[in-house]
Design a protein around this motif. Structure first.
Motif, PDB file in Angstrom:
ATOM      1  N   THR A   1       4.433  23.822 -14.584  1.00  0.00           N
ATOM      2  CA  THR A   1       3.566  24.209 -13.476  1.00  0.00           C
ATOM      3  C   THR A   1       2.949  25.580 -13.698  1.00  0.00           C
ATOM      4  O   THR A   1       1.806  25.816 -13.286  1.00  0.00           O
ATOM      5  CB  THR A   1       4.348  24.158 -12.152  1.00  0.00           C
ATOM      6  OG1 THR A   1       4.683  22.789 -11.875  1.00  0.00           O
ATOM      7  CG2 THR A   1       3.546  24.705 -10.997  1.00  0.00           C
ATOM      8  N   GLY A   2       3.669  26.489 -14.358  1.00  0.00           N
ATOM      9  CA  GLY A   2       3.088  27.797 -14.648  1.00  0.00           C
ATOM     10  C   GLY A   2       1.798  27.676 -15.440  1.00  0.00           C
ATOM     11  O   GLY A   2       0.789  28.338 -15.151  1.00  0.00           O
ATOM     12  N   THR A   3       1.793  26.801 -16.457  1.00  0.00           N
ATOM     13  CA  THR A   3       0.598  26.600 -17.265  1.00  0.00           C
ATOM     14  C   THR A   3      -0.469  25.836 -16.490  1.00  0.00           C
ATOM     15  O   THR A   3      -1.659  26.176 -16.545  1.00  0.00           O
ATOM     16  CB  THR A   3       0.956  25.844 -18.554  1.00  0.00           C
ATOM     17  OG1 THR A   3       1.938  26.590 -19.277  1.00  0.00           O
ATOM     18  CG2 THR A   3      -0.267  25.648 -19.433  1.00  0.00           C
ATOM     19  N   ALA A   4      -0.066  24.813 -15.762  1.00  0.00           N
ATOM     20  CA  ALA A   4      -1.028  24.016 -14.994  1.00  0.00           C
ATOM     21  C   ALA A   4      -1.742  24.862 -13.944  1.00  0.00           C
ATOM     22  O   ALA A   4      -2.970  24.774 -13.780  1.00  0.00           O
ATOM     23  CB  ALA A   4      -0.319  22.837 -14.333  1.00  0.00           C
ATOM     24  N   ILE A   5      -0.991  25.689 -13.226  1.00  0.00           N
ATOM     25  CA  ILE A   5      -1.611  26.485 -12.165  1.00  0.00           C
ATOM     26  C   ILE A   5      -2.483  27.583 -12.770  1.00  0.00           C
ATOM     27  O   ILE A   5      -3.478  28.007 -12.167  1.00  0.00           O
ATOM     28  CB  ILE A   5      -0.543  27.048 -11.205  1.00  0.00           C
ATOM     29  CG1 ILE A   5      -1.139  27.252  -9.802  1.00  0.00           C
ATOM     30  CG2 ILE A   5       0.072  28.332 -11.715  1.00  0.00           C
ATOM     31  CD1 ILE A   5      -1.457  25.994  -9.069  1.00  0.00           C
ATOM     32  N   SER A   6      -2.140  28.040 -13.972  1.00  0.00           N
ATOM     33  CA  SER A   6      -3.001  29.001 -14.674  1.00  0.00           C
ATOM     34  C   SER A   6      -4.352  28.364 -14.973  1.00  0.00           C
ATOM     35  O   SER A   6      -5.410  28.990 -14.814  1.00  0.00           O
ATOM     36  CB  SER A   6      -2.341  29.463 -15.971  1.00  0.00           C
ATOM     37  OG  SER A   6      -1.157  30.187 -15.715  1.00  0.00           O
ATOM     38  N   GLN A   7      -4.335  27.095 -15.427  1.00  0.00           N
ATOM     39  CA  GLN A   7      -5.593  26.410 -15.692  1.00  0.00           C
ATOM     40  C   GLN A   7      -6.401  26.228 -14.412  1.00  0.00           C
ATOM     41  O   GLN A   7      -7.614  26.416 -14.404  1.00  0.00           O
ATOM     42  CB  GLN A   7      -5.331  25.056 -16.344  1.00  0.00           C
ATOM     43  CG  GLN A   7      -6.580  24.240 -16.607  1.00  0.00           C
ATOM     44  CD  GLN A   7      -7.572  24.930 -17.512  1.00  0.00           C
ATOM     45  OE1 GLN A   7      -7.526  24.769 -18.725  1.00  0.00           O
ATOM     46  NE2 GLN A   7      -8.478  25.714 -16.939  1.00  0.00           N
ATOM     47  N   ALA A   8      -5.751  25.880 -13.314  1.00  0.00           N
ATOM     48  CA  ALA A   8      -6.468  25.734 -12.046  1.00  0.00           C
ATOM     49  C   ALA A   8      -7.115  27.043 -11.630  1.00  0.00           C
ATOM     50  O   ALA A   8      -8.262  27.068 -11.153  1.00  0.00           O
ATOM     51  CB  ALA A   8      -5.513  25.232 -10.967  1.00  0.00           C
ATOM     52  N   ALA A   9      -6.403  28.161 -11.826  1.00  0.00           N
ATOM     53  CA  ALA A   9      -6.970  29.462 -11.476  1.00  0.00           C
ATOM     54  C   ALA A   9      -8.171  29.795 -12.348  1.00  0.00           C
ATOM     55  O   ALA A   9      -9.188  30.308 -11.861  1.00  0.00           O
ATOM     56  CB  ALA A   9      -5.901  30.548 -11.606  1.00  0.00           C
ATOM     57  N   MET A  10      -8.080  29.510 -13.640  1.00  0.00           N
ATOM     58  CA  MET A  10      -9.195  29.774 -14.547  1.00  0.00           C
ATOM     59  C   MET A  10     -10.425  28.948 -14.181  1.00  0.00           C
ATOM     60  O   MET A  10     -11.561  29.338 -14.471  1.00  0.00           O
ATOM     61  CB  MET A  10      -8.780  29.490 -15.982  1.00  0.00           C
ATOM     62  CG  MET A  10      -7.896  30.557 -16.589  1.00  0.00           C
ATOM     63  SD  MET A  10      -8.780  32.118 -16.879  1.00  0.00           S
ATOM     64  CE  MET A  10      -9.801  31.662 -18.285  1.00  0.00           C
ATOM     65  N   LEU A  11     -10.210  27.824 -13.549  1.00  0.00           N
ATOM     66  CA  LEU A  11     -11.315  26.970 -13.118  1.00  0.00           C
ATOM     67  C   LEU A  11     -11.870  27.396 -11.769  1.00  0.00           C
ATOM     68  O   LEU A  11     -12.745  26.727 -11.211  1.00  0.00           O
ATOM     69  CB  LEU A  11     -10.869  25.511 -13.074  1.00  0.00           C
ATOM     70  CG  LEU A  11     -10.622  24.881 -14.455  1.00  0.00           C
ATOM     71  CD1 LEU A  11      -9.982  23.509 -14.310  1.00  0.00           C
ATOM     72  CD2 LEU A  11     -11.923  24.778 -15.237  1.00  0.00           C
ATOM     73  N   GLY A  12     -11.370  28.498 -11.235  1.00  0.00           N
ATOM     74  CA  GLY A  12     -11.909  29.057 -10.003  1.00  0.00           C
ATOM     75  C   GLY A  12     -11.226  28.604  -8.742  1.00  0.00           C
ATOM     76  O   GLY A  12     -11.685  28.921  -7.641  1.00  0.00           O
ATOM     77  N   CYS A  13     -10.111  27.887  -8.851  1.00  0.00           N
ATOM     78  CA  CYS A  13      -9.404  27.426  -7.658  1.00  0.00           C
ATOM     79  C   CYS A  13      -8.622  28.565  -7.010  1.00  0.00           C
ATOM     80  O   CYS A  13      -8.218  29.532  -7.679  1.00  0.00           O
ATOM     81  CB  CYS A  13      -8.424  26.311  -8.012  1.00  0.00           C
ATOM     82  SG  CYS A  13      -9.198  24.804  -8.615  1.00  0.00           S
ATOM     83  N   GLU A  14      -8.390  28.428  -5.719  1.00  0.00           N
ATOM     84  CA  GLU A  14      -7.398  29.253  -5.037  1.00  0.00           C
ATOM     85  C   GLU A  14      -6.047  28.667  -5.437  1.00  0.00           C
ATOM     86  O   GLU A  14      -5.630  27.628  -4.920  1.00  0.00           O
ATOM     87  CB  GLU A  14      -7.600  29.191  -3.526  1.00  0.00           C
ATOM     88  CG  GLU A  14      -6.589  29.982  -2.725  1.00  0.00           C
ATOM     89  CD  GLU A  14      -6.725  29.756  -1.232  1.00  0.00           C
ATOM     90  OE1 GLU A  14      -5.685  29.752  -0.541  1.00  0.00           O
ATOM     91  OE2 GLU A  14      -7.861  29.556  -0.750  1.00  0.00           O
ATOM     92  N   ALA A  15      -5.377  29.310  -6.390  1.00  0.00           N
ATOM     93  CA  ALA A  15      -4.221  28.718  -7.061  1.00  0.00           C
ATOM     94  C   ALA A  15      -2.951  29.474  -6.689  1.00  0.00           C
ATOM     95  O   ALA A  15      -2.796  30.649  -7.040  1.00  0.00           O
ATOM     96  CB  ALA A  15      -4.423  28.738  -8.576  1.00  0.00           C
ATOM     97  N   HIS A  16      -2.037  28.802  -5.998  1.00  0.00           N
ATOM     98  CA  HIS A  16      -0.785  29.403  -5.540  1.00  0.00           C
ATOM     99  C   HIS A  16       0.374  28.835  -6.355  1.00  0.00           C
ATOM    100  O   HIS A  16       0.439  27.629  -6.598  1.00  0.00           O
ATOM    101  CB  HIS A  16      -0.547  29.084  -4.066  1.00  0.00           C
ATOM    102  CG  HIS A  16      -1.593  29.619  -3.144  1.00  0.00           C
ATOM    103  ND1 HIS A  16      -1.452  30.804  -2.464  1.00  0.00           N
ATOM    104  CD2 HIS A  16      -2.810  29.116  -2.788  1.00  0.00           C
ATOM    105  CE1 HIS A  16      -2.524  31.017  -1.718  1.00  0.00           C
ATOM    106  NE2 HIS A  16      -3.366  30.007  -1.899  1.00  0.00           N
ATOM    107  N   LEU A  17       1.314  29.692  -6.731  1.00  0.00           N
ATOM    108  CA  LEU A  17       2.481  29.270  -7.501  1.00  0.00           C
ATOM    109  C   LEU A  17       3.749  29.468  -6.687  1.00  0.00           C
ATOM    110  O   LEU A  17       4.026  30.570  -6.184  1.00  0.00           O
ATOM    111  CB  LEU A  17       2.578  30.067  -8.804  1.00  0.00           C
ATOM    112  CG  LEU A  17       3.786  29.768  -9.694  1.00  0.00           C
ATOM    113  CD1 LEU A  17       3.805  28.306 -10.116  1.00  0.00           C
ATOM    114  CD2 LEU A  17       3.780  30.666 -10.925  1.00  0.00           C
ATOM    115  N   LEU A  18       4.532  28.402  -6.558  1.00  0.00           N
ATOM    116  CA  LEU A  18       5.849  28.440  -5.921  1.00  0.00           C
ATOM    117  C   LEU A  18       6.885  28.185  -7.007  1.00  0.00           C
ATOM    118  O   LEU A  18       7.000  27.073  -7.524  1.00  0.00           O
ATOM    119  CB  LEU A  18       5.955  27.378  -4.827  1.00  0.00           C
ATOM    120  CG  LEU A  18       4.854  27.366  -3.760  1.00  0.00           C
ATOM    121  CD1 LEU A  18       5.118  26.264  -2.743  1.00  0.00           C
ATOM    122  CD2 LEU A  18       4.740  28.703  -3.074  1.00  0.00           C
ATOM    123  N   SER A  19       7.638  29.227  -7.362  1.00  0.00           N
ATOM    124  CA  SER A  19       8.641  29.120  -8.419  1.00  0.00           C
ATOM    125  C   SER A  19       9.550  30.331  -8.333  1.00  0.00           C
ATOM    126  O   SER A  19       9.482  31.103  -7.359  1.00  0.00           O
ATOM    127  CB  SER A  19       7.949  29.043  -9.797  1.00  0.00           C
ATOM    128  OG  SER A  19       8.887  28.694 -10.804  1.00  0.00           O
TER     129      SER A  19
END
Length: 297
Positions: free
Chosen positions: A43-61
């Motif tokens: 999820t750390g890598t997946a959410i990083s990709q979402a953020a790079m794509l301009g999403c409001e990307a929140h990480l719960l971990s």
């Protein structure tokens, strides 16, 4: 208007990547020729990709209150990941994943700790960030908390994307609340012995949702309107396939958060995964928002 909000709940670690002469565990000494340290985890890598794509990307971990944890958090924040809901524990250390990549051929081995007890005793995550505008990504880690997050998303009208390697009992409890289980060949073969199309249909019949099966360089299959369809992998000059599946999930979730169709979201994910393979390390080459908006040739 689409919200472009992605919430990821799952594994976040620090990756130590080594390019080695060859992968032979019988050898008393394994030489490496290149080393890289960067944030990782499914999820750390997946959410990083979402953020790079301009999403409001929140990480719960969770991360440890240590230098590795501070490095991971700083790195995530630099690319736009919102880390306010990360749990920083003074009682545990940040998980280190060692990734060995063969210099010739790119074969990989992962050396990881047993995290089950750490995940069982993690305090509850703040799920208030999950609303009707959210695409929630869960990877099977923190299984009880992932179930709570998926149930909340279902209650408020959000979407859930699942990233699962094996159909374990915990994953089977999650699947009824997952709108898009995106799984590898290993998962599908363990789920059903009737072949890939049958496995996809059986998953949908038993749990609902729209399954996607990824096949690496061969693309994959997905269910669309009751029919099993194929998607192609994008060509790439492969350096390292580490993280390609995680990037696929992050880009796929980002596409859904934009309100894109299933087919268009999968095409975006395939392009992002191909880019990921062109650099050493899972999060070393992420697709940018500008790249995502260029129509593929």
């Amino acid at each position: 208007m689409a919200s472009e909000k992605v919430v990821g709940l799952g594994l976040c670690v620090i990756d130590h990547v080594y390019v080695v002469d060859r992968l032979d565990v019988a050898e008393p000494r394994i030489r490496y020729t290149e080393r890289l340290v960067l944030p990782g985890g499914m999820t750390g890598t997946a959410i990083s990709q979402a953020a790079m794509l301009g999403c409001e990307a929140h990480l719960l971990s969770t991360l440890g209150d240590d230098e590795d944890g501070r490095f991971v958090r700083r790195s995530l924040e630099r690319i736009g990941v919102k880390t306010e809901r990360l749990l920083i524990s003074p009682d545990s250390v940040t998980t280190v994943a060692v990734v060995l990549v063969a210099r010739d051929g790119g074969e990989r081995r992962f050396i990881v700790p047993d995290r089950r007890e750490l995940e069982r005793r993690a305090p509850p995550f703040d799920l208030t960030v999950i609303d009707s505008a959210s695409v929630v990504l869960v990877d099977g880690h923190f299984p009880e908390q992932a179930l709570r997050a998926a149930e909340r998303a279902r209650e408020v009208g959000g979407l859930v994307v699942g990233d699962f390697h094996r159909p374990s009992p915990a994953v089977r409890r999650l699947l009824p609340f997952v709108d898009f289980p995106v799984v590898p060949l290993e998962f599908a073969e363990l789920f059903s012995t009737g072949g890939l199309p049958r496995a996809i249909c059986e998953m949908a019949e038993q749990f609902g949702g729209t399954p996607v099966v990824t096949l690496g360089g061969e693309g994959g299959l997905y269910l669309d309107g009751g029919r099993v369809r194929r998607f192609a992998a994008r060509p790439a000059s492969v350096v390292d396939t580490t993280g390609a599946g995680d990037v696929f999930h992050g880009a796929f979730a980002a596409g859904l958060s934009r309100g894109w169709t299933l087919a268009r979201s999968i095409e975006l994910a395939a392009r992002a995964a191909a880019l990921c393979c062109t650099a050493l390390g899972g999060a070393a080459r992420l697709m940018t928002r500008e790249e995502s908006l260029v129509e593929p040739g």
